[in-house]
Motif scaffolding. Structure first.
Motif, PDB file in Angstrom:
ATOM      1  N   ILE A   1       0.857  -1.179   0.000  1.00 54.66           N
ATOM      2  CA  ILE A   1       0.000   0.000   0.000  1.00 54.66           C
ATOM      3  C   ILE A   1       0.896   1.233   0.000  1.00 54.66           C
ATOM      4  CG2 ILE A   1      -1.834   1.229   1.201  1.00 54.66           C
ATOM      5  CD1 ILE A   1      -2.587  -1.580   0.112  1.00 54.66           C
ATOM      6  N   ASP A   2       0.804   2.023  -1.055  1.00 58.03           N
ATOM      7  CA  ASP A   2       1.717   3.156  -1.193  1.00 58.03           C
ATOM      8  C   ASP A   2       1.002   4.491  -1.315  1.00 58.03           C
ATOM      9  OD1 ASP A   2       0.646   2.870  -3.680  1.00 58.03           O
ATOM     10  OD2 ASP A   2       2.549   2.865  -4.741  1.00 58.03           O
ATOM     11  N   GLY A   3      -0.252   4.500  -1.045  1.00 63.47           N
ATOM     12  CA  GLY A   3      -1.007   5.737  -1.118  1.00 63.47           C
ATOM     13  C   GLY A   3      -2.205   5.631  -0.199  1.00 63.47           C
ATOM     14  N   PHE A   4      -3.278   6.280  -0.539  1.00 64.02           N
ATOM     15  CA  PHE A   4      -4.482   6.168   0.256  1.00 64.02           C
ATOM     16  C   PHE A   4      -5.672   6.214  -0.687  1.00 64.02           C
ATOM     17  CE2 PHE A   4      -2.911  10.462   0.163  1.00 64.02           C
ATOM     18  CZ  PHE A   4      -4.001  11.203  -0.258  1.00 64.02           C
TER      19      PHE A   4
ATOM     20  N   HIS B   1       7.800   7.195  -4.948  1.00 61.88           N
ATOM     21  CA  HIS B   1       9.262   7.192  -4.802  1.00 61.88           C
ATOM     22  C   HIS B   1       9.713   7.583  -3.399  1.00 61.88           C
ATOM     23  CE1 HIS B   1       9.223   6.674  -9.095  1.00 61.88           C
ATOM     24  NE2 HIS B   1       8.498   7.764  -9.205  1.00 61.88           N
ATOM     25  N   THR B   2       9.115   6.941  -2.405  1.00 59.97           N
ATOM     26  CA  THR B   2       9.485   7.221  -1.023  1.00 59.97           C
ATOM     27  C   THR B   2      10.235   6.028  -0.442  1.00 59.97           C
ATOM     28  OG1 THR B   2       7.446   6.296  -0.122  1.00 59.97           O
ATOM     29  CG2 THR B   2       7.408   8.648  -0.711  1.00 59.97           C
ATOM     30  N   ASP B   3      10.955   6.258   0.634  1.00 62.19           N
ATOM     31  CA  ASP B   3      11.669   5.169   1.303  1.00 62.19           C
ATOM     32  C   ASP B   3      10.701   4.099   1.792  1.00 62.19           C
ATOM     33  OD1 ASP B   3      14.166   6.291   0.905  1.00 62.19           O
ATOM     34  OD2 ASP B   3      14.181   7.306   2.846  1.00 62.19           O
ATOM     35  N   LYS B   4       9.541   4.525   2.277  1.00 62.84           N
ATOM     36  CA  LYS B   4       8.542   3.575   2.785  1.00 62.84           C
ATOM     37  C   LYS B   4       8.092   2.622   1.675  1.00 62.84           C
ATOM     38  CE  LYS B   4       5.328   4.576   5.911  1.00 62.84           C
ATOM     39  NZ  LYS B   4       4.158   5.193   6.534  1.00 62.84           N
ATOM     40  N   VAL B   5       7.869   3.144   0.484  1.00 63.42           N
ATOM     41  CA  VAL B   5       7.443   2.309  -0.636  1.00 63.42           C
ATOM     42  C   VAL B   5       8.571   1.357  -1.042  1.00 63.42           C
ATOM     43  CG1 VAL B   5       6.735   2.310  -3.065  1.00 63.42           C
ATOM     44  CG2 VAL B   5       5.746   3.969  -1.482  1.00 63.42           C
ATOM     45  N   GLN B   6       9.788   1.857  -1.100  1.00 70.16           N
ATOM     46  CA  GLN B   6      10.916   0.998  -1.478  1.00 70.16           C
ATOM     47  C   GLN B   6      11.111  -0.137  -0.470  1.00 70.16           C
ATOM     48  OE1 GLN B   6      12.340   1.209  -4.486  1.00 70.16           O
ATOM     49  NE2 GLN B   6      10.800   2.805  -4.758  1.00 70.16           N
TER      50      GLN B   6
END
Length: 71
Positions: A33-36, A48-53
């Motif tokens: 899950i990379d958004g809302f 392109h965030t660290d959390k997504v990577q």
């Protein structure tokens, strides 16, 4: 959708599971899950965030382990 408590939206996997079922094979899916799930998603979306990577790396390891455990 936020008012309804929707946490995620995913549409493509349903086709995967239907085709797998029709062909008599197993299928699986892991999602990061990379958004809302909100109408403002397009304005604020940044994959392109660290959390997504980190999520992508973790789900890759989980998927490979799951494949290795299949018999």
């Amino acid at each position: 959708m936020a008012i309804a408590g929707v946490k995620a939206v995913e549409m493509e996997k349903s086709a995967l599971f239907i085709i797998a079922s029709l062909r008599g094979v197993r299928a699986g899916s892991i999602l990061a899950i990379d958004g809302f799930a909100d109408s403002d998603l397009l304005e604020n979306y940044n994959p392109h965030t660290d959390k997504v990577q980190k999520a992508i790396k973790a789900e890759t390891i989980i998927a490979l382990n799951a494949l290795a455990s299949l018999k």
